[in-house]
Write a protein that holds these residues in place. Structure first.
Motif, PDB file in Angstrom:
ATOM      1  N   LEU A   1     -29.456   2.946  -3.050  1.00 54.86           N
ATOM      2  CA  LEU A   1     -28.811   3.948  -3.897  1.00 54.86           C
ATOM      3  C   LEU A   1     -27.299   3.746  -3.955  1.00 54.86           C
ATOM      4  O   LEU A   1     -26.670   3.996  -4.989  1.00 54.86           O
ATOM      5  CB  LEU A   1     -29.134   5.352  -3.380  1.00 54.86           C
ATOM      6  CG  LEU A   1     -30.609   5.774  -3.467  1.00 54.86           C
ATOM      7  CD1 LEU A   1     -30.814   7.155  -2.865  1.00 54.86           C
ATOM      8  CD2 LEU A   1     -31.081   5.751  -4.922  1.00 54.86           C
ATOM      9  N   VAL A   2     -26.714   3.304  -2.850  1.00 54.87           N
ATOM     10  CA  VAL A   2     -25.274   3.013  -2.848  1.00 54.87           C
ATOM     11  C   VAL A   2     -24.951   1.953  -3.894  1.00 54.87           C
ATOM     12  O   VAL A   2     -23.974   2.057  -4.640  1.00 54.87           O
ATOM     13  CB  VAL A   2     -24.820   2.560  -1.445  1.00 54.87           C
ATOM     14  CG1 VAL A   2     -23.427   1.935  -1.506  1.00 54.87           C
ATOM     15  CG2 VAL A   2     -24.807   3.740  -0.484  1.00 54.87           C
ATOM     16  N   ILE A   3     -25.782   0.930  -3.967  1.00 58.14           N
ATOM     17  CA  ILE A   3     -25.578  -0.136  -4.950  1.00 58.14           C
ATOM     18  C   ILE A   3     -25.860   0.369  -6.364  1.00 58.14           C
ATOM     19  O   ILE A   3     -25.143   0.039  -7.312  1.00 58.14           O
ATOM     20  CB  ILE A   3     -26.471  -1.343  -4.603  1.00 58.14           C
ATOM     21  CG1 ILE A   3     -26.013  -1.970  -3.281  1.00 58.14           C
ATOM     22  CG2 ILE A   3     -26.459  -2.377  -5.722  1.00 58.14           C
ATOM     23  CD1 ILE A   3     -26.934  -3.055  -2.759  1.00 58.14           C
ATOM     24  N   TYR A   4     -26.879   1.212  -6.503  1.00 57.69           N
ATOM     25  CA  TYR A   4     -27.267   1.702  -7.831  1.00 57.69           C
ATOM     26  C   TYR A   4     -26.177   2.576  -8.457  1.00 57.69           C
ATOM     27  O   TYR A   4     -25.909   2.477  -9.658  1.00 57.69           O
ATOM     28  CB  TYR A   4     -28.574   2.495  -7.722  1.00 57.69           C
ATOM     29  CG  TYR A   4     -29.029   3.095  -9.034  1.00 57.69           C
ATOM     30  CD1 TYR A   4     -29.640   2.304 -10.005  1.00 57.69           C
ATOM     31  CD2 TYR A   4     -28.827   4.447  -9.308  1.00 57.69           C
ATOM     32  CE1 TYR A   4     -30.046   2.850 -11.214  1.00 57.69           C
ATOM     33  CE2 TYR A   4     -29.228   5.002 -10.513  1.00 57.69           C
ATOM     34  CZ  TYR A   4     -29.841   4.196 -11.460  1.00 57.69           C
ATOM     35  OH  TYR A   4     -30.234   4.743 -12.659  1.00 57.69           O
ATOM     36  N   TYR A   5     -25.544   3.407  -7.649  1.00 56.49           N
ATOM     37  CA  TYR A   5     -24.557   4.353  -8.176  1.00 56.49           C
ATOM     38  C   TYR A   5     -23.137   3.787  -8.146  1.00 56.49           C
ATOM     39  O   TYR A   5     -22.166   4.539  -8.026  1.00 56.49           O
ATOM     40  CB  TYR A   5     -24.608   5.660  -7.385  1.00 56.49           C
ATOM     41  CG  TYR A   5     -25.833   6.500  -7.687  1.00 56.49           C
ATOM     42  CD1 TYR A   5     -25.979   7.128  -8.915  1.00 56.49           C
ATOM     43  CD2 TYR A   5     -26.843   6.639  -6.743  1.00 56.49           C
ATOM     44  CE1 TYR A   5     -27.104   7.887  -9.198  1.00 56.49           C
ATOM     45  CE2 TYR A   5     -27.975   7.397  -7.016  1.00 56.49           C
ATOM     46  CZ  TYR A   5     -28.101   8.016  -8.249  1.00 56.49           C
ATOM     47  OH  TYR A   5     -29.221   8.767  -8.533  1.00 56.49           O
TER      48      TYR A   5
END
Length: 368
Positions: free
Chosen positions: A80-84
């Motif tokens: 999620l860190v990479i996605y956002y």
């Protein structure tokens, strides 16, 4: 990389909490770079410091909201860190728009003057004394402290626009080529070097440090081609950083602050006769802090702390400390300039509305 086995090896726990784009946004204290003209009516117009705080608040509120939203959505989950990653970039775009859009209520005159000054100093230019020469020098000096942050911004942009890349992944400081980041780090020193050739040693001495640091950090470099072993490169790096740090410290104290610490007589307890700040201890603390922060590289000489600056958290802390050192340096540099000017003019102490950076122009300015 910071020793937390619970996270993916490609994304350390510090980056899960504070990704690279947010570090750049957090360290870039834009209001401190603005130089304001004199107020047409000092008694009725908004004081300079209130205008600065207003702009700082404008920039800090959306940054805080973006932080909280990112943490709420990502939950420190690597995927999620990479996605956002678009969230921190949205704030950086907002920051850019604030500077470029002609919004009169948000320090329009200060932003315009900052961009004008930045264009001038970016090619090594410098204004005439009555047109803001001191402000140009301050801005160029500030940029040298922000060199690594500027390079981090480039790394974040490079990673964001790389196919299948993400700005919130583990920072790839080789993005764009092996030597591109060191070149970007060298640009502010080159600007200041171009501005004032007579001070060449202070700024020129930064280039060997940057080059040798690049050789050390890029394991793919073939040292045999340049006839140097890794041990030799390390020893040359220690010598270069020693010369750069201590000469820069000498220049800060003796030239930028006009203190007598390094003179044979050490008049006025190593300080100077005219001082604006009320306590001698403030000057001694500043001298000690400047020396310590100039020598943070010495951590690499310790067998226990030699890898501290390789951690993302360590890199970020070093950047914060350098910006803090420059922030402290500016107070004493401006005080020194005031002492120089008032000593020759026979003026009294400055009032709260005096402009120490010079009158940058004429004509009516807006209230911000």
């Amino acid at each position: 990389m910071d020793g937390d086995p619970a996270v993916e090896p490609d994304l350390d726990s510090f980056s899960l909490t504070l990704p690279l784009p947010y570090r750049v946004a957090l360290v870039v204290d834009v209001p401190s770079l603005l130089h304001y003209p004199a107020r047409p009516s000092p008694r009725t117009d908004t004081p300079h410091h209130l205008s600065t705080y207003r702009l700082a608040t404008l920039l800090s509120i959306p940054l805080t909201i973006s932080f909280l939203l990112f943490w709420a959505l990502s939950h420190r989950n690597p995927t999620l860190v990479i996605y956002y990653d678009f969230l921190p970039f949205s704030y950086l775009c907002f920051l850019l728009l604030i500077f470029l859009l002609p919004l009169r209520r948000f320090s329009s005159a200060g932003r315009t003057r900052f961009l004008t000054t930045l264009r001038r100093v970016s090619i090594g230019g410098i204004a005439l004394p009555h047109d803001g020469k001191f402000g140009d020098i301050l801005l160029a000096d500030v940029l040298t402290s922000y060199a690594k942050i500027i390079a981090e911004l480039f790394v974040a942009l490079c990673m964001f626009f790389t196919p299948n890349g993400s700005a919130t992944k583990r920072p790839d400081r080789g993005c764009g080529g092996q030597y591109l980041v060191p070149i970007i780090i060298a640009i502010p020193s080159l600007i200041r070097f171009r501005q004032c050739i007579t001070e060449y040693l202070r700024y020129f001495s930064a280039f060997p440090v940057i080059i040798l640091s690049a050789l050390q950090r890029n394991l793919s470099v073939n040292h045999d081609k340049v006839g140097l072993s890794e041990t030799a490169v390390y020893r040359f790096w220690v010598l270069a950083v020693f010369v750069n740090s201590f000469y820069s410290f000498y220049w800060d104290v003796a030239k930028d602050w006009d203190l007598t610490l390094f003179t044979a007589q050490r008049a006025h307890s190593g300080l100077r006769q005219r001082r604006y700040f009320p306590f001698k201890e403030m000057y001694y603390v500043a001298i000690g802090a400047d020396l310590l922060l100039r020598c943070t590289w010495s951590l690499k000489l310790s067998p226990h702390l030699d890898h501290f600056a390789d951690f993302e958290s360590g890199i970020f802390l070093m950047e914060i400390l350098e910006v803090g050192r420059r922030w402290m340096w500016i107070f004493f540099r401006v005080e020194t300039e005031w002492v120089r000017n008032t000593s020759s003019a026979g003026l009294g102490a400055p009032g709260q509305d005096d402009v120490l950076l010079g009158d940058y122009g004429s004509g009516k300015e807006d209230d911000d």
